[in-house]
Design a protein around this motif. Structure first.
Motif, PDB file in Angstrom:
ATOM      1  N   CYS A  33       0.858  -1.194   0.000  1.00 29.56           N
ATOM      2  CA  CYS A  33       0.000   0.000   0.000  1.00 29.56           C
ATOM      3  C   CYS A  33       0.895   1.245   0.000  1.00 29.56           C
ATOM      4  O   CYS A  33       1.628   1.489   0.959  1.00 29.56           O
ATOM      5  N   CYS A  99      -4.725  -2.786   4.114  1.00 30.95           N
ATOM      6  CA  CYS A  99      -3.514  -2.064   3.697  1.00 30.95           C
ATOM      7  C   CYS A  99      -2.298  -2.771   4.284  1.00 30.95           C
ATOM      8  O   CYS A  99      -2.318  -3.177   5.444  1.00 30.95           O
ATOM      9  N   CYS A 152      -6.786   4.851  -0.513  1.00 29.34           N
ATOM     10  CA  CYS A 152      -6.067   3.953  -1.420  1.00 29.34           C
ATOM     11  C   CYS A 152      -7.029   2.905  -2.004  1.00 29.34           C
ATOM     12  O   CYS A 152      -8.185   2.827  -1.607  1.00 29.34           O
ATOM     13  N   CYS A 154      -6.757  -0.377  -1.660  1.00 25.74           N
ATOM     14  CA  CYS A 154      -6.737  -1.657  -0.935  1.00 25.74           C
ATOM     15  C   CYS A 154      -8.136  -2.095  -0.505  1.00 25.74           C
ATOM     16  O   CYS A 154      -8.456  -3.286  -0.526  1.00 25.74           O
TER      17      CYS A 154
HETATM   18 ZN   LIG Z   1      -4.008   0.793   1.300  1.00 25.21          ZN
END
Ligand SMILES: [Zn+2]
Length: 186
Positions: A33, A99, A152, A154
């Motif tokens: 990540c 993550c 993000c 993830c």
């Molecule tokens: Zn992440």
């Protein structure tokens, strides 16, 4: 060091939650990540540690340390650090939409370096104890930096990864994997 790539030299380790009646292929070109790795780098700087951001971690099977031939080969491939853990958990974390980043606290030069002794357990344990103290400071600084929400990718890694039709997944598999895939199979 905070790796951003991995190379798998393990054999037969369990590396997936899937397989029992459900097929999924998560994206893994970028196994770490970025957001978490960046925060880990900042936390490491803040903790006063010498920090290397990015690099490739080769995960070997072990439990024996490398032969000289292997160590030289990995260097010629451009590998930066070597260990016996990390890779499987990176795969499982991505599948579970968690993550993931690694703090690789280096203990030795493996066996290739002409000016350093070859790796021994004694050497590792000595440096490990010193590293553990650094790691605690970094993690403390990292926790303060973690945001409440993730920006993000993830959190949605599984969104378009599951190939099996929901109605074809065995009930027992559905039950076992509910915490991970439940929201995609309902
Ligand atoms: Zn992440």
């Amino acid at each position: 060091m905070i790796p951003d790539q991995f190379l798998d030299r393990t054999r037969g380790r369990i590396s997936t939650f899937f397989g029992e009646g459900i097929v999924a292929h998560i994206p893994f070109a970028h196994p770490v990540c970025d957001a978490l790795a960046g925060m880990a780098g900042d936390a490491s700087d803040a903790a006063g540690a010498r920090t290397h951001r990015g690099g490739t971690y080769v995960c070997m099977e072990g439990p024996q340390f490398s032969t000289l031939a292997e160590s030289r080969l990995y260097r010629s491939w451009g590998m930066d650090v070597i260990g016996m853990t990390n890779l499987q958990e990176a795969k499982l974390a991505r599948e579970a939409e968690i993550c993931y980043a690694t703090l690789a606290l280096v203990t030795d030069y493996d066996c290739w370096h002409p000016d350093h002794d070859h790796v021994t357990v004694e050497m590792i344990v000595q440096n490990l104890l010193r590293n553990a103290e650094t790691a605690q400071r970094v993690v403390r600084a990292l926790v303060e930096r973690l945001p409440a929400d993730r920006a993000c990718g993830c959190a949605t890694a599984l969104e378009s990864a599951i190939i099996t039709r929901p109605d074809a997944v065995p009930p027992e598999t559905k039950r076992k994997l509910a915490p991970i895939v439940g929201k995609y199979l309902d």
